[in-house]
Design a protein around this motif. Structure first.
Motif, PDB file in Angstrom:
ATOM      1  N   PRO A 181       0.797  -1.232   0.000  1.00  0.00           N
ATOM      2  CA  PRO A 181       0.000   0.000   0.000  1.00  0.00           C
ATOM      3  C   PRO A 181       0.828   1.280   0.000  1.00  0.00           C
ATOM      4  N   ALA A 182       2.088   1.210   0.433  1.00  0.00           N
ATOM      5  CA  ALA A 182       2.931   2.407   0.439  1.00  0.00           C
ATOM      6  C   ALA A 182       3.507   2.717  -0.938  1.00  0.00           C
ATOM      7  N   THR A 183       3.839   1.668  -1.707  1.00  0.00           N
ATOM      8  CA  THR A 183       4.477   1.880  -3.009  1.00  0.00           C
ATOM      9  C   THR A 183       3.482   1.883  -4.167  1.00  0.00           C
ATOM     10  N   ALA A 184       2.320   1.284  -3.972  1.00  0.00           N
ATOM     11  CA  ALA A 184       1.326   1.207  -5.051  1.00  0.00           C
ATOM     12  C   ALA A 184       0.953   2.579  -5.621  1.00  0.00           C
ATOM     13  N   PRO A 185       0.758   3.614  -4.788  1.00  0.00           N
ATOM     14  CA  PRO A 185       0.402   4.913  -5.366  1.00  0.00           C
ATOM     15  C   PRO A 185       1.499   5.496  -6.257  1.00  0.00           C
ATOM     16  N   LEU A 186       2.754   5.234  -5.916  1.00  0.00           N
ATOM     17  CA  LEU A 186       3.868   5.765  -6.709  1.00  0.00           C
ATOM     18  C   LEU A 186       3.829   5.233  -8.128  1.00  0.00           C
ATOM     19  N   VAL A 187       3.627   3.919  -8.254  1.00  0.00           N
ATOM     20  CA  VAL A 187       3.673   3.306  -9.583  1.00  0.00           C
ATOM     21  C   VAL A 187       2.387   3.559 -10.354  1.00  0.00           C
ATOM     22  N   ALA A 188       1.256   3.620  -9.647  1.00  0.00           N
ATOM     23  CA  ALA A 188      -0.010   3.899 -10.328  1.00  0.00           C
ATOM     24  C   ALA A 188      -0.011   5.314 -10.891  1.00  0.00           C
ATOM     25  N   GLN A 189       0.471   6.254 -10.114  1.00  0.00           N
ATOM     26  CA  GLN A 189       0.516   7.642 -10.575  1.00  0.00           C
ATOM     27  C   GLN A 189       1.442   7.790 -11.786  1.00  0.00           C
ATOM     28  N   ALA A 190       2.487   6.975 -11.832  1.00  0.00           N
ATOM     29  CA  ALA A 190       3.428   7.036 -12.951  1.00  0.00           C
ATOM     30  C   ALA A 190       2.864   6.397 -14.215  1.00  0.00           C
ATOM     31  N   GLY A 191       1.807   5.567 -14.073  1.00  0.00           N
ATOM     32  CA  GLY A 191       1.172   4.998 -15.260  1.00  0.00           C
ATOM     33  C   GLY A 191       0.989   3.501 -15.276  1.00  0.00           C
ATOM     34  N   ALA A 192       1.339   2.809 -14.179  1.00  0.00           N
ATOM     35  CA  ALA A 192       1.182   1.358 -14.135  1.00  0.00           C
ATOM     36  C   ALA A 192      -0.265   0.969 -13.871  1.00  0.00           C
ATOM     37  N   ASP A 193      -0.670  -0.202 -14.392  1.00  0.00           N
ATOM     38  CA  ASP A 193      -2.035  -0.672 -14.138  1.00  0.00           C
ATOM     39  C   ASP A 193      -2.102  -2.101 -13.606  1.00  0.00           C
ATOM     40  N   VAL A 194      -1.026  -2.895 -13.730  1.00  0.00           N
ATOM     41  CA  VAL A 194      -1.013  -4.255 -13.179  1.00  0.00           C
ATOM     42  C   VAL A 194       0.036  -4.296 -12.065  1.00  0.00           C
ATOM     43  N   LEU A 195      -0.404  -4.586 -10.863  1.00  0.00           N
ATOM     44  CA  LEU A 195       0.488  -4.580  -9.710  1.00  0.00           C
ATOM     45  C   LEU A 195       0.642  -6.000  -9.178  1.00  0.00           C
ATOM     46  N   VAL A 196       1.853  -6.518  -9.298  1.00  0.00           N
ATOM     47  CA  VAL A 196       2.169  -7.845  -8.764  1.00  0.00           C
ATOM     48  C   VAL A 196       2.559  -7.682  -7.298  1.00  0.00           C
ATOM     49  N   ALA A 197       1.957  -8.476  -6.442  1.00  0.00           N
ATOM     50  CA  ALA A 197       2.293  -8.424  -5.021  1.00  0.00           C
ATOM     51  C   ALA A 197       2.309  -9.839  -4.467  1.00  0.00           C
ATOM     52  N   GLY A 198       3.363 -10.168  -3.756  1.00  0.00           N
ATOM     53  CA  GLY A 198       3.485 -11.510  -3.187  1.00  0.00           C
ATOM     54  C   GLY A 198       3.197 -11.504  -1.704  1.00  0.00           C
ATOM     55  N   SER A 199       4.231 -11.209  -0.921  1.00  0.00           N
ATOM     56  CA  SER A 199       4.072 -11.225   0.528  1.00  0.00           C
ATOM     57  C   SER A 199       3.048 -10.203   0.993  1.00  0.00           C
ATOM     58  N   ALA A 200       2.907  -9.088   0.266  1.00  0.00           N
ATOM     59  CA  ALA A 200       1.937  -8.059   0.674  1.00  0.00           C
ATOM     60  C   ALA A 200       0.501  -8.541   0.551  1.00  0.00           C
ATOM     61  N   VAL A 201       0.256  -9.561  -0.295  1.00  0.00           N
ATOM     62  CA  VAL A 201      -1.091 -10.150  -0.399  1.00  0.00           C
ATOM     63  C   VAL A 201      -1.253 -11.318   0.558  1.00  0.00           C
ATOM     64  N   PHE A 202      -0.277 -12.216   0.579  1.00  0.00           N
ATOM     65  CA  PHE A 202      -0.463 -13.483   1.290  1.00  0.00           C
ATOM     66  C   PHE A 202      -0.135 -13.416   2.782  1.00  0.00           C
ATOM     67  N   LYS A 203       0.460 -12.321   3.244  1.00  0.00           N
ATOM     68  CA  LYS A 203       0.828 -12.246   4.668  1.00  0.00           C
ATOM     69  C   LYS A 203      -0.414 -12.257   5.546  1.00  0.00           C
ATOM     70  N   GLY A 204      -0.325 -13.002   6.625  1.00  0.00           N
ATOM     71  CA  GLY A 204      -1.395 -12.999   7.620  1.00  0.00           C
ATOM     72  C   GLY A 204      -2.552 -13.918   7.349  1.00  0.00           C
ATOM     73  N   GLY A 205      -2.560 -14.547   6.168  1.00  0.00           N
ATOM     74  CA  GLY A 205      -3.678 -15.410   5.831  1.00  0.00           C
ATOM     75  C   GLY A 205      -3.247 -16.816   5.469  1.00  0.00           C
ATOM     76  N   SER A 206      -4.221 -17.628   5.089  1.00  0.00           N
ATOM     77  CA  SER A 206      -3.979 -19.006   4.655  1.00  0.00           C
ATOM     78  C   SER A 206      -5.224 -19.476   3.917  1.00  0.00           C
ATOM     79  N   VAL A 207      -5.148 -20.647   3.326  1.00  0.00           N
ATOM     80  CA  VAL A 207      -6.324 -21.213   2.672  1.00  0.00           C
ATOM     81  C   VAL A 207      -7.459 -21.385   3.679  1.00  0.00           C
ATOM     82  N   GLN A 208      -7.106 -21.752   4.904  1.00  0.00           N
ATOM     83  CA  GLN A 208      -8.126 -21.930   5.946  1.00  0.00           C
ATOM     84  C   GLN A 208      -8.649 -20.594   6.469  1.00  0.00           C
ATOM     85  N   ASN A 209      -7.847 -19.532   6.298  1.00  0.00           N
ATOM     86  CA  ASN A 209      -8.231 -18.198   6.775  1.00  0.00           C
ATOM     87  C   ASN A 209      -7.869 -17.180   5.701  1.00  0.00           C
TER      88      ASN A 209
END
Length: 229
Positions: A181-209
């Motif tokens: 969430p901290a870096t996404a605005p920087l790249v979106a404002q510059a013109g990006a539209d597809v944002l790949v995120a790994g640990s920033a999406v999967f952290k704190g969760g699991s298939v069960q949660n």
């Protein structure tokens, strides 16, 4: 795949549970993921080994939307058909991975996939200026490829240069590395539209949660879209 410039969040399964990929892909999509990003590494072009066409074929039935396959391998051409047959919608090759990127992009499209070209942090935007009519996506690496969880490298000037080159062509700009969430605005404002995120999406969760996946995706999307409101 229909083209649009709306922000798309593409969770990288590099940060998911390797023993449960199918369920992880389904959970991420159910929680709001737009694309599923598959990081293919060969231990040669990048200093890590992940997975190949067989893994892509195994998870394809669990993905309803776009399977976005990022080939961090060299050579590339010999493997294009295998990944296409495994169900890739987008196949992205690195411009640094071989001497004939134009031929590689032709082969990707001939195999029935959308063609992407990726740029390492040290490669300038000008390297792909003559490829804009050959590609459907340009992937800007905001880390040095090979491992997840790395610190974001600011490539906003490169993104802006690419956005200018693309003009009104139907070409996505994808960002891979350190997106949150901290870096996404920087790249979106510059013109990006597809944002790949790994640990920033999967952290704190699991298939069960899986609820945290949704919270994380929404936070990244809101941060990126906020620059346009």
């Amino acid at each position: 795949m229909t083209f649009d410039r709306a922000i798309k969040i593409a969770p990288s399964i590099l940060a998911a549970d390797f023993a449960n990929f199918g369920a992880e892909c389904a959970a991420a999509e159910a929680q709001g993921a737009d694309w599923i990003h598959v990081d293919v590494m060969d231990g040669h072009f990048v200093p890590n080994i992940t997975f190949g066409p067989a893994t892509c074929a195994a998870i394809r039935p669990h993905i309803k939307g776009v399977m976005d396959v990022h080939l961090m391998i060299s050579p590339v051409d010999a493997y294009i058909d295998a990944f296409a047959q495994a169900g890739a919608d987008v196949l992205t090759a690195h411009i640094e991975a071989g001497p004939h990127i134009h031929r590689t992009l032709q082969a990707i499209r001939a195999a029935g996939c959308k063609a992407g070209v990726a740029l390492n942090p040290g490669t300038p935007a000008s390297a792909v200026e003559d490829l804009m009519d050959m590609v459907d996506l340009v992937c800007v690496m905001t880390v040095n490829p090979g491992f997840g969880g790395q610190k974001f490298i600011d490539m906003t000037a490169k993104i802006k240069a690419l956005r200018s080159m693309i003009g009104d062509r139907p070409v996505h700009i994808e960002i891979d590395g350190g997106v949150d969430p901290a870096t996404a605005p920087l790249v979106a404002q510059a013109g990006a539209d597809v944002l790949v995120a790994g640990s920033a999406v999967f952290k704190g969760g699991s298939v069960q949660n899986p609820a945290p996946y949704g919270d994380n995706i929404r936070a990244i999307r809101a941060a990126a879209e906020g620059v346009w409101t």
